[in-house]
Design a protein around this motif. Structure first.
Motif, mmCIF file in Angstrom:
data_model
loop_
_atom_site.group_PDB
_atom_site.id
_atom_site.type_symbol
_atom_site.label_atom_id
_atom_site.label_comp_id
_atom_site.label_asym_id
_atom_site.label_seq_id
_atom_site.Cartn_x
_atom_site.Cartn_y
_atom_site.Cartn_z
ATOM 1 N N ASP A 85 39.023 27.917 52.369
ATOM 2 C CA ASP A 85 40.235 28.065 52.833
ATOM 3 C C ASP A 85 41.105 26.963 52.846
ATOM 4 N N LEU A 86 41.409 26.777 51.437
ATOM 5 C CA LEU A 86 42.638 25.442 51.357
ATOM 6 C C LEU A 86 43.961 25.796 50.829
ATOM 7 N N ILE A 87 44.049 26.957 50.407
ATOM 8 C CA ILE A 87 45.338 27.349 49.655
ATOM 9 C C ILE A 87 46.318 28.074 50.976
ATOM 10 N N ALA A 88 47.306 27.548 51.045
ATOM 11 C CA ALA A 88 48.405 27.662 51.929
ATOM 12 C C ALA A 88 48.881 29.153 51.362
ATOM 13 N N PRO A 89 49.319 30.275 52.028
ATOM 14 C CA PRO A 89 49.409 30.189 53.493
ATOM 15 C C PRO A 89 48.235 30.825 54.187
ATOM 16 N N PHE A 90 47.055 30.575 53.496
ATOM 17 C CA PHE A 90 45.868 30.519 54.006
ATOM 18 C C PHE A 90 45.474 32.226 54.587
ATOM 19 N N VAL A 91 45.850 33.113 53.717
ATOM 20 C CA VAL A 91 45.736 34.493 53.649
ATOM 21 C C VAL A 91 44.405 35.060 53.119
ATOM 22 N N ARG A 92 43.886 34.337 52.075
ATOM 23 C CA ARG A 92 42.682 34.767 51.458
ATOM 24 C C ARG A 92 41.408 33.854 51.856
ATOM 25 N N LYS A 93 40.701 34.145 52.334
ATOM 26 C CA LYS A 93 39.282 33.470 52.482
ATOM 27 C C LYS A 93 38.213 33.734 51.478
ATOM 28 N N VAL A 94 37.538 32.943 50.857
ATOM 29 C CA VAL A 94 36.739 33.076 49.985
ATOM 30 C C VAL A 94 35.364 32.546 50.210
ATOM 31 N N LEU A 95 34.322 33.504 50.107
ATOM 32 C CA LEU A 95 32.818 33.141 50.232
ATOM 33 C C LEU A 95 32.114 33.164 48.961
ATOM 34 N N SER A 210 49.102 33.077 45.711
ATOM 35 C CA SER A 210 49.786 32.909 46.984
ATOM 36 C C SER A 210 50.686 31.848 46.912
ATOM 37 N N PRO A 211 51.913 31.810 47.644
ATOM 38 C CA PRO A 211 53.288 31.007 47.431
ATOM 39 C C PRO A 211 52.877 29.821 48.078
ATOM 40 N N GLU A 212 51.850 28.836 47.812
ATOM 41 C CA GLU A 212 51.558 27.653 48.474
ATOM 42 C C GLU A 212 52.685 26.586 47.706
ATOM 43 N N PRO A 213 52.865 25.673 48.597
ATOM 44 C CA PRO A 213 53.771 24.738 47.899
ATOM 45 C C PRO A 213 53.510 24.233 46.799
ATOM 46 N N LEU A 214 54.402 23.603 46.020
ATOM 47 C CA LEU A 214 54.218 23.162 44.637
ATOM 48 C C LEU A 214 53.467 21.824 44.681
ATOM 49 N N GLU A 215 53.757 21.039 45.669
ATOM 50 C CA GLU A 215 52.996 19.852 45.764
ATOM 51 C C GLU A 215 51.739 19.821 46.305
ATOM 52 N N LEU A 334 40.560 41.137 57.304
ATOM 53 C CA LEU A 334 40.136 40.486 58.902
ATOM 54 C C LEU A 334 41.143 40.983 59.662
ATOM 55 N N ARG A 335 42.504 40.953 59.312
ATOM 56 C CA ARG A 335 43.623 41.216 59.988
ATOM 57 C C ARG A 335 44.701 41.802 59.200
ATOM 58 N N PRO A 336 44.998 43.253 59.723
ATOM 59 C CA PRO A 336 46.311 43.842 59.006
ATOM 60 C C PRO A 336 47.532 43.210 59.248
ATOM 61 N N GLY A 337 48.455 43.607 58.287
ATOM 62 C CA GLY A 337 49.814 42.863 58.470
ATOM 63 C C GLY A 337 50.621 42.807 57.069
ATOM 64 N N VAL A 338 51.505 42.023 56.993
ATOM 65 C CA VAL A 338 52.271 41.966 55.807
ATOM 66 C C VAL A 338 51.518 41.233 54.416
ATOM 67 N N GLU A 339 51.358 41.742 53.429
ATOM 68 C CA GLU A 339 50.685 41.137 52.384
ATOM 69 C C GLU A 339 51.734 39.961 51.716
ATOM 70 N N LEU A 340 51.012 38.930 51.664
ATOM 71 C CA LEU A 340 51.979 37.784 51.354
ATOM 72 C C LEU A 340 51.692 37.118 49.950
ATOM 73 N N SER A 341 50.387 37.616 49.520
ATOM 74 C CA SER A 341 50.025 37.190 47.993
ATOM 75 C C SER A 341 50.395 38.530 47.267
ATOM 76 N N VAL A 342 50.376 38.138 45.907
ATOM 77 C CA VAL A 342 50.700 39.234 44.682
ATOM 78 C C VAL A 342 49.571 40.206 44.608
ATOM 79 N N ARG A 343 49.896 41.205 44.967
ATOM 80 C CA ARG A 343 48.878 42.385 45.167
ATOM 81 C C ARG A 343 49.306 43.828 44.592
ATOM 82 N N PRO A 344 49.645 43.963 43.270
ATOM 83 C CA PRO A 344 50.048 45.245 42.813
ATOM 84 C C PRO A 344 49.253 46.307 43.019
ATOM 85 N N ASP A 345 47.892 46.084 43.340
ATOM 86 C CA ASP A 345 46.790 47.088 43.493
ATOM 87 C C ASP A 345 46.990 47.733 44.896
ATOM 88 N N LEU A 346 48.083 47.129 45.662
ATOM 89 C CA LEU A 346 48.037 47.876 47.150
ATOM 90 C C LEU A 346 49.263 48.583 47.467
#
Length: 346
Positions: A85-95, A210-215, A334-346
């Motif tokens: 869970d290292l990539i902002a804005p932290f909307v996708r957790k990965v196991l 996901s729109p993480e900061p470039l830096e 885990l939580r519904p809401g606004v999709e902030l990552s690129v998801r053309p499948d949704l």
């Protein structure tokens, strides 16, 4: 107020099995267990302790909280999971988790999924309050047990990722390059930054971006470069026009599972330069250089449903999917809401 699905650990390990977090001294043991898994499913040893060490010591990766080792009663390692869970804005957790084949059928996979989901629920509030938050589990296509387990736990298959491969034959010949374009190797730190910035921009319309900061993106790349004794900047190729980087191909001389396979880690063309054949020229230029250096074949990973036409490009260049190496992404909200990552499948 949005509802969060809270983790409930209903999966108990068999009697005598126990867990603990990983320690750096466990690297060889974990790599050995993972290679036992990959030998059965893929026929090769895929994992190296030195690569895992770079991941385990990545800033913000918490070895104490983000890893789980499962041991059998005789203290042999039966399973391993890691949570990302290292990539902002932290909307996708990965196991990412694997079970040693000797211990399949003991509920260890379900226990690791429950552990990862619990860790993800602890991290939900790192994301913006309005954002949709998911956990994804990445499995290997030959692992039919994992594919059966995850839907039972409320996950759905959302994406497939291929390994595509081309066998080299004959003598390498340089490809044609579009008029006004030049392809060259990176030579300094400024080239490194320009190449990575171009890659960041090129992938902004890819699934899951996901729109993480470039830096943040640049610093993570720099970290892995510093910890990679096989990094070779002369295998980073920039396509330039009038001083602007139009596209990049970032390559490696070999993969961890095949010393004779060159690897295209990243291939991307920025939007203003697309539809001009630059991607194909970069790919073919990479093939030529890798073949000249002794590679017998070349591979890359790609989203099988890529919306930019990448799979068609790779097929045009003579690459074909190696289906055994397909990875599958399963997802649970885990939580519904606004999709902030690129998801053309949704």
């Amino acid at each position: 107020m949005v509802q969060i699905i809270h983790h409930q650990s209903t999966h108990l390990l068999p009697k005598g099995f126990y867990t603990r977090p990983a320690q750096l001294s466990d690297l060889d043991m974990v790599a050995s267990m993972l290679n036992a898994y990959s030998r059965i499913l893929l026929g090769v040893e895929q994992f190296r302790a030195k690569d895992m060490e770079a991941e385990w010591t990545l800033p913000d990766f918490n070895l104490e909280k983000d890893t789980c080792l499962v041991f059998a009663p005789d203290s042999s390692l039966a399973g391993y999971g890691e949570f990302w869970d290292l990539i902002a804005p932290f909307v996708r957790k990965v196991l990412w988790a694997r079970v040693r084949p000797d211990f399949w059928g003991n509920g260890i996979g379900a226990a690791l999924v429950a552990w990862g989901e619990g860790r993800a629920c602890q991290q939900v509030n790192r994301a913006p309050a309005e954002a949709r938050v998911v956990i994804q589990v990445i499995v290997s296509a030959p692992d039919s047990r994992a594919q059966k387990l995850l839907p039972q736990q409320g996950y759905r298959h959302v994406r497939s990722f291929w390994r595509m491969v081309k066998e080299f034959e004959g003598t390498p010949t340089e490809p044609a390059v579009p008029d006004g374009m030049m392809i060259r190797s990176a030579t300094n730190n400024d080239d490194e930054r320009r190449a990575l910035t171009a890659a960041y921009e090129a992938f902004q319309d890819h699934w899951g971006f996901s729109p993480e900061p470039l830096e943040d993106y640049l610093e993570r790349w720099r970290y892995f470069i510093r910890h990679d004794d096989e990094h070779d900047p002369s295998l980073w190729f920039l396509a330039e026009e009038e001083g602007e980087v139009a596209g990049v191909s970032l390559c490696r001389a070999q993969t961890s599972d095949d010393p004779h396979m060159g690897w295209v880690s990243t291939l991307g063309v920025r939007r203003p330069w697309r539809k001009r054949g630059i991607g194909l020229s970069l790919l073919q230029h990479s093939f030529c250089e890798l073949q000249r250096r002794g590679s017998r074949r070349v591979g890359l990973g790609v989203d099988a449903q890529n919306i930019t036409g990448a799979t068609r490009l790779y097929e045009k260049a003579g690459m074909r999917p190696d289906r055994a190496w397909t990875s599958l992404a399963y997802e649970k909200e885990l939580r519904p809401g606004v999709e902030l990552s690129v998801r053309p499948d949704l």
